[in-house]
Design an enzyme around this catalytic site. Structure first.
Site, PDB file in Angstrom:
ATOM      1  N   LYS A 256       0.832  -1.199   0.000  1.00  0.00           N
ATOM      2  CA  LYS A 256       0.000   0.000   0.000  1.00  0.00           C
ATOM      3  C   LYS A 256       0.878   1.264   0.000  1.00  0.00           C
ATOM      4  CE  LYS A 256      -3.950  -2.075  -0.322  1.00  0.00           C
ATOM      5  NZ  LYS A 256      -4.338  -3.188   0.443  1.00  0.00           N
TER       6      LYS A 256
HETATM    7  C1  LIG Z   1      -5.593  -4.075   0.780  1.00  0.00           C
HETATM    8  C2  LIG Z   1      -7.063  -3.920   0.778  1.00  0.00           C
HETATM    9  C3  LIG Z   1      -7.865  -4.347   1.845  1.00  0.00           C
HETATM   10  C4  LIG Z   1      -7.359  -5.186   2.985  1.00  0.00           C
HETATM   11  O1  LIG Z   1      -6.271  -4.697   3.636  1.00  0.00           O
HETATM   12  P1  LIG Z   1      -5.276  -5.736   4.379  1.00  0.00           P
HETATM   13  O2  LIG Z   1      -4.408  -4.820   5.173  1.00  0.00           O
HETATM   14  O3  LIG Z   1      -4.538  -6.470   3.314  1.00  0.00           O
HETATM   15  O4  LIG Z   1      -6.092  -6.628   5.216  1.00  0.00           O
HETATM   16  C5  LIG Z   1      -9.217  -4.069   1.801  1.00  0.00           C
HETATM   17  N1  LIG Z   1      -9.766  -3.428   0.762  1.00  0.00           N
HETATM   18  C6  LIG Z   1      -9.040  -3.023  -0.293  1.00  0.00           C
HETATM   19  C7  LIG Z   1      -9.715  -2.294  -1.398  1.00  0.00           C
HETATM   20  C8  LIG Z   1      -7.666  -3.273  -0.334  1.00  0.00           C
HETATM   21  O5  LIG Z   1      -6.956  -2.878  -1.398  1.00  0.00           O
END
Ligand SMILES: *Cc1c(COP(=O)(O)O)cnc(C)c1O
Length: 362
Positions: free
Chosen positions: A179
């Site tokens: 991210k």
């Molecule tokens: C990455 C992501 C999540 C989940 O996040 P994690 O930290 O991997 O559990 C939820 N929604 C979207 C749109 C994402 O890109």
């Protein structure tokens, strides 16, 4: 190979982790609280609650908003599975409405017809870091007395008409490795509502008000100080990261001549988690991805199937045929846009993409 994502971990992040390890206090503590303060600053909310992941942030946000069995939650089919699995784990039913062709986000004009007496919330997902059209979404939510839970996992730092994502309803962020800012794994909930914040904090840690006094049945969905220390440094670099993503995206958009480039409307500040373009169809996309790989360029497909295309999800969903999302899931592919790209990486990407016109007839 130019990777589709590349975590930007420097000396400062490493030192921050070592300091936590040396401190002897490894679990939720000072670093977590410092990170929460950085999110209240970023999102202009009164509260921020760190969690173990973006998925647990979504789950806790739903529970803290009182969403459970019998409730319907309106969301998009074109998202990472966690947006929808969190709703199902909370005991509620996801109701999927189609997306907007240009923005890849939920189409606000389709929301109202999906509302039933059981609807309790709208869960917009700011996909690729591009904010959803929040004015009509908030207007519909207010008129029908619905809660809003934003999946801002990909959109840390994005704003809509000057207002940060995550500050419209209950905001949920992810600090997963790929991210825009990372803790390795981690998540964050943002809210102005003190009772929701309080409930998130209780549920996050065994329903415990003070040591061994349990108010409710809770979980362990805390973040560790080891993870938070990384994210504290990353949040300090977020402006620089986002600026670099923006200039990379601007470069790609002004040099790519063979594909329509992503839409950015007036008033939307894109966080450019992904830079996503479209091939005419699934076959051409396959050719493009293969050809780019051959030229040393990593791509990603977010997402090759809709969430209700999975048998284990299907049973819990109310959704009709969603033609726009269905078509886009066969067309989209993303190019590297991350802050680790050099000028020569960008040139290489543009050159490879522009020469794809020889294998794709658009
Ligand atoms: C990455 C992501 C999540 C989940 O996040 P994690 O930290 O991997 O559990 C939820 N929604 C979207 C749109 C994402 O890109």
């Amino acid at each position: 190979m130019i990777p589709i994502s590349s975590p930007q971990i420097g000396e400062e992040e490493k030192q921050a982790v070592l300091s936590v390890l040396d401190s002897g206090m490894l679990a939720q503590g000072r670093q977590v609280f410092a990170l929460e303060a950085l999110f209240t600053d970023l999102c202009h909310t009164r509260h921020a609650i760190a969690t173990s992941s973006g998925t647990s942030a979504l789950y806790l946000a739903l529970l803290a908003n009182g969403i459970g069995p019998g409730a319907e939650v309106i969301t998009t089919p074109f998202t990472f599975i966690a947006s929808v699995s969190a709703i199902i784990h909370a005991g509620a039913t996801p109701v999927l409405v189609d997306i907007d062709e240009d923005t890849f986000n939920i189409d606000p004009s389709l929301i109202e017809s999906a509302i039933t007496p059981a609807t309790s919330a709208i869960l917009p997902v700011h996909l690729y870091g591009y904010p959803c059209d929040m004015d009509p979404i908030m207007e519909i939510a207010n008129r029908h007395n619905l809660l809003v839970i934003e999946d801002a996992a990909q959109a840390v730092g994005a704003t809509y008409k000057g207002k940060p994502v995550g500050s419209f309803g209950t905001g949920c962020f992810s600090l997963y490795a790929t991210k825009n800012a990372t803790a390795g794994e981690g998540g964050m909930i943002t809210t102005d509502d003190s009772s929701i914040a309080d409930r998130c904090r209780l549920l996050r840690s065994h329903g415990m008000r003070s040591r061994y006094h349990y108010e409710t049945l809770g979980y362990n969905l805390r973040m560790s100080d080891i993870h938070a220390a990384i994210a504290v440094v990353q949040m300090g670099r977020l402006r620089e990261f986002t600026a670099k993503r923006r200039s990379n995206a601007a470069y790609l958009s002004s040099h790519i001549t063979t594909f329509p480039t992503p839409t950015v409307r007036e008033g939307y500040d894109h966080a450019w988690h992904q830079y996503t373009i479209r091939a005419p169809g699934e076959y051409e996309r396959g050719v493009a991805v293969q050809e780019l790989r051959r030229k040393g360029i990593g791509t990603g497909i977010f997402y090759p199937s809709l969430v209700h295309g999975h048998a284990f999800i299907h049973r819990a969903i109310r959704g009709e045929w969603l033609p726009v999302a269905d078509r886009l899931s066969q067309q989209v592919f993303s190019l590297p846009v991350h802050p680790g790209l050099t000028k020569s990486d960008l040139e290489q990407i543009v050159q490879a993409v522009n020469s794809l016109c020889y294998c794709i007839t658009t």
